[in-house]
Design a protein around this motif. Structure first.
Motif, short mmCIF file in Angstrom:
data_model
loop_
_atom_site.label_atom_id
_atom_site.label_comp_id
_atom_site.label_asym_id
_atom_site.label_seq_id
_atom_site.Cartn_x
_atom_site.Cartn_y
_atom_site.Cartn_z
N ASP A 1 0.84 -1.19 0.00
CA ASP A 1 0.00 0.00 0.00
C ASP A 1 0.88 1.25 0.00
N LEU A 2 1.17 1.77 -1.18
CA LEU A 2 2.06 2.91 -1.31
C LEU A 2 1.44 4.18 -0.74
N ALA A 3 0.14 4.35 -0.93
CA ALA A 3 -0.53 5.56 -0.44
C ALA A 3 -0.46 5.63 1.08
N MET A 4 -0.64 4.49 1.74
CA MET A 4 -0.57 4.47 3.19
C MET A 4 0.86 4.74 3.67
N GLY A 5 1.83 4.17 2.97
CA GLY A 5 3.22 4.42 3.31
C GLY A 5 3.59 5.88 3.12
N CYS A 6 3.05 6.49 2.07
CA CYS A 6 3.30 7.90 1.81
C CYS A 6 2.73 8.76 2.93
N ALA A 7 1.47 8.47 3.30
CA ALA A 7 0.83 9.25 4.36
C ALA A 7 1.57 9.08 5.69
N MET A 8 2.03 7.87 5.96
CA MET A 8 2.74 7.61 7.21
C MET A 8 4.04 8.40 7.29
N SER A 9 4.79 8.39 6.21
CA SER A 9 6.09 9.07 6.24
C SER A 9 5.93 10.58 6.40
N GLU A 10 4.96 11.16 5.71
CA GLU A 10 4.75 12.60 5.83
C GLU A 10 4.23 12.98 7.21
N ALA A 11 3.38 12.11 7.79
CA ALA A 11 2.77 12.44 9.08
C ALA A 11 3.71 12.21 10.25
N THR A 12 4.52 11.17 10.18
CA THR A 12 5.34 10.80 11.34
C THR A 12 6.76 11.32 11.30
N ALA A 13 7.23 11.77 10.14
CA ALA A 13 8.62 12.25 10.05
C ALA A 13 8.92 13.37 11.07
N PRO A 14 8.08 14.41 11.18
CA PRO A 14 8.38 15.46 12.18
C PRO A 14 8.43 14.92 13.60
N LEU A 15 7.50 13.99 13.94
CA LEU A 15 7.48 13.43 15.29
C LEU A 15 8.75 12.65 15.58
N LEU A 16 9.08 11.71 14.70
CA LEU A 16 10.24 10.85 14.94
C LEU A 16 11.54 11.64 14.88
N MET A 17 11.64 12.58 13.95
CA MET A 17 12.87 13.35 13.84
C MET A 17 13.05 14.31 15.02
N SER A 18 11.94 14.74 15.65
CA SER A 18 12.06 15.67 16.78
C SER A 18 12.73 15.02 17.98
N PHE A 19 12.74 13.69 18.06
CA PHE A 19 13.42 13.02 19.17
C PHE A 19 14.93 13.22 19.10
N GLY A 20 15.43 13.69 17.94
CA GLY A 20 16.84 14.02 17.84
C GLY A 20 17.24 15.18 18.73
N ARG A 21 16.25 15.90 19.27
CA ARG A 21 16.53 17.01 20.20
C ARG A 21 16.86 16.52 21.60
N VAL A 22 16.43 15.28 21.94
CA VAL A 22 16.63 14.77 23.29
C VAL A 22 17.46 13.49 23.34
N THR A 23 17.73 12.90 22.18
CA THR A 23 18.56 11.69 22.13
C THR A 23 19.33 11.70 20.82
N ASP A 24 19.94 10.59 20.46
CA ASP A 24 20.72 10.54 19.23
C ASP A 24 19.84 10.81 18.01
N GLU A 25 20.38 11.51 17.05
CA GLU A 25 19.66 11.80 15.82
C GLU A 25 19.33 10.49 15.09
N PRO A 26 18.08 10.29 14.69
CA PRO A 26 17.70 9.04 14.02
C PRO A 26 18.08 9.05 12.54
N ASP A 27 19.38 9.11 12.27
CA ASP A 27 19.85 9.28 10.90
C ASP A 27 19.45 8.13 9.98
N GLN A 28 19.59 6.90 10.46
CA GLN A 28 19.27 5.77 9.60
C GLN A 28 17.78 5.73 9.28
N LEU A 29 16.96 5.94 10.28
CA LEU A 29 15.52 5.96 10.06
C LEU A 29 15.12 7.12 9.14
#
Length: 355
Positions: free
Chosen positions: A67-95
């Motif tokens: 399901d590409l559409a669902m994967g697309c929506a997930m990446s756009e919606a969750t990228a800011p959330l997951l990447m913001s954890f780089g402010r309090v722990t190691d930057e999630p570079d691989q993810l």
């Protein structure tokens, strides 16, 4: 005397009040500071858990989904959330490589839609709509380029500068795949920047860097994709092809590997190389081969998302050809066929059978 004693007692009470106030302030400060430390620890722990879960479970789950559409929506919606954890722990570079590659694909899909709208408007001789669609297409490509480029930067941070002759130590197959995804992100960043006709800052030597870096990957293990990626660079960049090599022969070999594995991403690279050379007949052959392979070989269950992504891009290329010539997209169930194929079928039909 009484007045003096009263004054002294008042001063003592006042001093004690000030001391209590100071003590309360110190205690409050320590408490608040402690809350900050505790909160930071909670955030860090949550970030580490989220990163680990996403890397070990969410990404593999997504790769098994078609399901590409669902994967697309997930990446756009969750990228800011997951990447913001780089402010309090190691930057999630691989993810981040996967998040921004997928999010870049979302923007690129929008660009393709705008391109089809523009082509349809040109056929209808509606110059204003065509121009507007072209502007929106370029804007979407600029967004895609920015996202792909961020993925490329995170890739280089995590794995080290690619193409230097030194290969990273991969922890597992997923880590190796994400390395491949990062190389694709770099190449896509350059391509999207060119199509946007704007400056994003993507280094112009990304293609040659990616070509060298593919040598770190097992070509057979990864469905012929590393060689296909390398051969595409050879076909697109003048002077890049080594002596004695033939880019399109390599692409044909990679196609067979991808078809057998049920992960046909090499078809996309082959099609891109054919478009760059202006070889329409080869392009049609690639689209036909992809359609036939889909009927003969099911998608690899572990990498279903990658195969679905390849099909989406092949359909998009086919749609562009159909819209340019007929004004509408590839008819349902007819991927691998073309408008003039139908014309030939009508011309050679034996009408006696209908009587």
């Amino acid at each position: 005397m009484t007045v003096l004693l009263q004054k002294t007692a008042g001063q003592r009470l006042s001093g004690m009040a000030r001391l209590r106030g100071l003590t309360a302030a110190v205690v409050a400060s320590v408490a608040l500071s402690g809350c900050g430390v505790v909160n930071h620890m909670i955030y860090k722990t949550t970030g580490d858990v989220m990163q680990g879960f996403s890397r070990n479970h969410t990404v593999p789950y997504l790769l098994e989904s078609g399901d590409l559409a669902m994967g697309c929506a997930m990446s756009e919606a969750t990228a800011p959330l997951l990447m913001s954890f780089g402010r309090v722990t190691d930057e999630p570079d691989q993810l981040a490589v996967m998040l921004y590659l997928s999010a870049g694909g979302c923007a690129e899909e929008q660009a393709r839609e705008y391109e089809l709208q523009g082509l349809a408007a040109l056929r209808a001789m509606n110059a204003d709509n065509a121009q507007d669609a072209m502007v929106r297409q370029k804007r979407a490509h600029a967004t895609a380029a920015k996202r792909y480029f961020r993925g490329w930067q995170h890739h280089n941070t995590f794995y080290g500068e690619p193409g230097t002759g030194e290969c990273p130590d991969f922890d597992d197959d997923l880590g190796e795949f994400i390395y491949l995804a990062g190389l694709l992100s770099g190449l896509q960043a350059l391509n999207a920047e060119i199509q946007s006709t704007s400056f994003i800052g993507v280094p112009k030597n990304v293609g040659s860097v990616v070509a060298r870096a593919t040598s770190c990957l097992d070509n057979e293990k990864w469905w012929g994709a590393p060689m296909a990626l390398r051969a595409t660079v050879w076909a697109m960049i003048p002077g890049a092809q080594p002596e004695g090599e033939n880019a399109f022969e390599r692409l044909e070999i990679a196609d067979k590997q991808g078809e057998e594995a049920g992960v046909r991403i090499s078809h996309v690279f082959h099609a891109i190389a054919a478009i760059n050379k202006g070889d329409d007949e080869r392009l049609r052959d690639v689209i036909r081969s992809h359609a036939e392979s889909l009927e003969e070989t099911p998608s690899n269950e572990e990498w279903r998302f990658v195969d679905a992504m390849a099909t989406q891009m092949i359909v998009a290329i086919s749609d562009r050809l159909w819209v340019e010539h007929n004004g509408y997209r590839t008819p349902m169930g007819q991927l691998g066929t073309f408008w003039d194929d139908q014309a030939e079928a009508v011309e050679t039909m034996d009408l006696d059978d209908l009587l």
